[in-house]
Scaffold this active site. Structure first.
Site, PDB file in Angstrom:
ATOM      1  N   ASP A   1      -4.386  10.134  13.830  1.00 51.35           N
ATOM      2  CA  ASP A   1      -5.142  10.050  15.306  1.00 51.35           C
ATOM      3  C   ASP A   1      -5.295  11.209  15.720  1.00 51.35           C
ATOM      4  OD1 ASP A   1      -6.676   8.754  16.942  1.00 51.35           O
ATOM      5  OD2 ASP A   1      -5.434   7.253  17.728  1.00 51.35           O
TER       6      ASP A   1
HETATM    7  C1  NOJ Z   1      -8.491   8.114  19.278  1.00 52.33           C
HETATM    8  C2  NOJ Z   1      -8.312   6.782  19.286  1.00 52.33           C
HETATM    9  O1  NOJ Z   1      -6.755   6.214  19.572  1.00 52.33           O
HETATM   10  C3  NOJ Z   1      -8.848   6.493  17.837  1.00 52.33           C
HETATM   11  O2  NOJ Z   1      -8.707   5.005  17.841  1.00 52.33           O
HETATM   12  C4  NOJ Z   1     -10.100   6.649  17.741  1.00 52.33           C
HETATM   13  O3  NOJ Z   1     -10.512   6.219  16.468  1.00 52.33           O
HETATM   14  C5  NOJ Z   1     -10.157   8.358  17.459  1.00 52.33           C
HETATM   15  N1  NOJ Z   1      -9.716   8.662  19.185  1.00 52.33           N
HETATM   16  C6  NOJ Z   1     -11.634   8.683  17.260  1.00 52.33           C
HETATM   17  O4  NOJ Z   1     -12.339   8.510  18.229  1.00 52.33           O
END
Ligand code: NOJ
Length: 770
Positions: free
Chosen positions: A286
């Site tokens: 992530d």
């Molecule tokens: C952080 C989030 O936890 C995740 O779900 C998301 O896809 C990414 N940012 C990208 O925006």
């Protein structure tokens, strides 16, 4: 685009005699993927390999020259956050026209519940219990996103959550393993269509592996500590379902699991995911999660973080710092092997191949001459489908004396900060949805009523008075009225007194149920409850329409209102869909995919809990029983609950046998009758309880459901098939098996109000000593 094939892929293929044949799924696509990728790997420098493992963020503005230079230097494998074909084309040009090996980028985006046409938030979609409607929302999202140049969505998010304090509960599909697993498969297939290589498909990236929804106290990013049985039984199956449905990629959670961050968790990423589940796709960290290994306290520095993540099995680092900075050195020192690096790169290249990008890097971006003159053009939206889906996600929670549907006559007072609010109705993760294109409840009611009734409007209250704390959560778009609450309430009361019925649209701002938006208090924010009390004092029929991204503790409001309609954040066409239900043009059929607690202190309130040794039993003394002595034991609204404008009755259950043997099936049937005056749909739910087993088992678990439409007065007999598979669970040795014995089988229109029968499962081959 042909140019790419001529300039690069075919040159590579020239050394791979005979790999490009016309029988390939796409004529120009090299059929021997492994050979093609091996060939490509052989030509890559270590720096170019590391570059492929880096996913970088850029906004939708024209990229900075520095970004383009980095791509042209071969230091970037994928981009996320950018939208719009022209921007993506410029980025792709840098990769395929200017980098040495011309390896295409892929582009990802958070397409969670729609792309341009925004559908209801995931929790709303789950409330439909309608797999076709959910699939339609995913397919349209994929079509719209791919025609904007996207190759991958960071979805479906299938984290089971039992804690509404967690703002991201809005993004998931609820608390139940069976329902969420079904939706995980449906959404994955809908995004990927025929194949992730199709020009109108986007690759699914299932997230957040694993157990992100179980953060302690519902506080975002907090730790997770969980028994293996619970993990296997309740939390892991939805990820597995998405993978079994073919999800091409997977994102890890930002959290720790039993002390080990998911991003450095070899057990999760290798033993479970690859070895046991056979996942062949791409793993992504992530956003910034590799760097966060330092804050988690498992990595000393960036170098250590990169080493831990790649060794654990993170192929690509999102918003990367340390893969780029540290991997070349780690490779030289031998702390990361070339094999580990190649393995990660191979997964990135495989994903690009599977998305069809080696065949045509512009397959979704298209040619500049075909770009829409107006990216936001109405013609690019799918309004009819959004309205159709949104109507199915609305849940009628109360309807005293048929307060709803509203008569299309007289005067209606529409009051509340969410009644004429085009921003919040789009919900969290609204992708490229435009507030200027969304239909508010006010608009919807105007459309539905035409000139038949008078519609009066007043805001009545702000969503919150606390602008500073929520500003951040709503992109600065919280609309705070500068008038005092007294002034706004007075204005609302004036129109309420002039009306025949009041419709109050209250709830949360979309940013309150989002990432990083946990709450300790689940009441209606601000002074909205006070407003409702004041409206109640007029004595007029009072309808509460709730807009929110999580279960709220609205017991007091439930008592005040004559009717309550849960609408979640219902998207671009939300206002029309809500109006359809309010005026009775559509009969609501949604059912809650999550339990509503009476109070935050009751959390967790999930329906499929274990029995205790001292359960509270109706009619028996409550002394020394498992309960809170200061509140009713039951939830405010149970899992699976939702009313209709008609009524349904359920017959007793008939079982084909009360003794089920190995390899046999049991048929459980009920007759459902529409006893009311209008046609309607309902969801008939099957639950099973294993009464006695080697470990304590839940009081009930959803094992099937059927959504049916019955005409007024019509009845239909429904059949559910139960076999050994439905009785299996993970025992304390993590073996997945059914155990012989007695089971309760329940069928109902929600999880609490059920008919019940008992049967026995006998196992010829089992060890009877169990
Ligand atoms: C952080 C989030 O936890 C995740 O779900 C998301 O896809 C990414 N940012 C990208 O925006």
């Amino acid at each position: 685009m042909d140019g790419f094939n001529r300039s690069c892929v075919l040159a590579l293929l020239a050394s791979l005699h005979g790999t490009c044949v016309s029988a390939a799924p796409h004529p120009a696509l090299p059929v021997d993927k492994t050979a093609f990728i091996n060939q490509l790997l052989e030509q890559m420098t270590p720096e170019e390999k590391v570059g492929q493992l880096r996913q970088r963020f850029t906004s939708s503005e024209m990229p900075e020259p520095e970004v383009l230079q980095t791509i042209a230097a071969g230091n970037t494998g994928a981009m996320f956050g950018a939208a719009g074909r022209a921007v993506l084309r410029t980025l792709q040009d840098a990769a395929v026209k200017h980098s040495r090996l011309k390896i295409p980028l892929f582009f990802s985006y958070d397409v969670i519940h729609g792309h341009r046409t925004i559908f209801p938030i995931s929790l709303g979609l789950a409330s439909s219990w309608d797999m076709d409607a959910i699939a339609l929302s995913g397919r349209i999202a994929a079509k719209e996103a791919s025609s904007d140049g996207m190759d991958m969505t960071f979805a479906p998010m299938v984290d089971i959550s039992r804690d509404p304090r967690w703002g991201r509960i809005s993004e998931g599909f609820g608390e139940d393993t069976y329902l969420v697993s079904r939706i995980a498969g449906v959404m994955t297939k809908a995004f990927q269509g025929e194949s992730p290589s199709s020009p109108d498909s986007i690759m699914a990236c299932v997230k957040h592996f694993a157990l992100y929804g179980a953060v302690e106290g519902g506080r975002d990013y907090n730790s997770i500590d969980m028994s293996m049985v619970r993990m296997y039984q309740d939390y892991l199956p939805p990820y597995r379902a998405a993978i079994d449905a073919g999800a091409g990629s997977l994102m890890t959670a930002l959290t720790t699991l039993n002390g080990v961050p998911a991003t450095a968790n070899t057990w999760l990423l290798q033993d479970l995911l690859r070895r046991d589940w056979g996942f062949k796709g791409l793993t992504l960290s992530d956003h910034g999660a590799v760097a966060e290994l330092i804050e988690h306290g498992v990595a000393r520095d960036g170098q250590d973080a990169a080493r831990l993540a790649i060794r654990a099995g993170i192929n690509m680092s999102m918003s990367d710092t340390y893969y780029g900075q540290a991997l070349p050195g780690l490779l030289r020192s031998g702390e990361v092997s070339e094999q580990a690096l190649d393995n990660a790169v191979r997964h990135v290249l495989n994903a690009k191949y599977d998305m069809g990008l080696f065949d045509d890097p512009y397959r979704r971006i298209g040619m500049a001459s075909d770009d829409p003159t107006d990216a936001h053009a109405e013609s690019r939206l799918h309004r009819a489908q959004a309205r159709e889906v949104a109507r199915k996600t609305l849940v009628l929670l109360k309807n005293r004396d048929h307060t709803l549907p509203l008569k299309k006559q007289g005067t209606i007072a529409l009051i509340g900060p969410l009644a004429k609010n085009p921003v919040d109705i789009l919900g969290s993760w609204h992708a490229l949805g435009q507030a200027s294109q969304s239909v508010t409840v006010y608009d919807g009611l105007k459309n539905a009523l035409g000139n038949t009734a008078t519609l009066l409007y007043a805001k009545g209250a702000n969503i919150t008075e606390d602008k500073s704390s929520f500003d951040r959560l709503a992109d600065g778009k919280i609309d705070i009225d500068s008038r005092s609450f007294m002034q706004m309430r007075e204005e609302a009361l004036k129109i309420a007194w002039r009306s025949d019925v009041i419709v109050a649209v209250l709830g949360e701002s979309r940013g309150m149920s989002h990432e990083g938006a946990s709450r300790t208090n689940l009441n209606l924010p601000g002074r909205q409850s006070e407003l409702l009390s004041a409206l109640k004092a007029t004595g007029k029929p009072l309808v509460l329409v709730v807009m929110n991204g999580r279960p709220l503790t609205i017991g007091g409001e439930h008592d005040l209102a004559d009717a309550v309609l849960e609408t979640w954040f219902s998207g671009t066409e939300g206002g029309n869909a809500i109006a359809d239900v309010l005026v009775g043009d559509y009969n609501p059929s949604g059912k809650l995919p999550i339990t509503f607690p009476r109070s935050v202190g009751q959390i967790p309130t999930y329906y499929n809990h274990l029995n205790t040794g001292r359960p509270l039993t109706a009619g028996e003394s409550a002394l020394y029983k498992s309960q809170y002595f200061d509140l009713l034991d039951s939830p405010l609204y149970p899992f699976g609950y939702g009313l209709s404008y008609t009524d349904f009755s359920l017959s007793d259950i008939t079982l084909s046998t009360q003794r089920l043997m190995t390899d046999e099936s049991l048929d459980a049937s009920v007759t459902v009758k529409n006893t009311g005056a209008r046609d309607g749909e309902t969801v008939v739910q099957l639950y099973i309880q294993d009464i006695s087993a080697s470990i304590s088992r839940p009081v009930k678990e959803l094992k099937g459901f059927q959504k049916i439409m019955l005409k007024a007065g019509e009845e239909r007999t429904l059949h559910f098939t139960v076999n050994e598979q439905d009785l299996k669970f993970y025992n304390s040795s993590l073996e997945y098996a059914a155990e012989p014995g007695e089971f309760n089988l329940q069928i109902g229109l929600d999880s609490q109000n059920v008919k019940q029968q008992r049967f026995e499962w006998q196992c010829d081959l089992c060890d009877t000593a169990i």
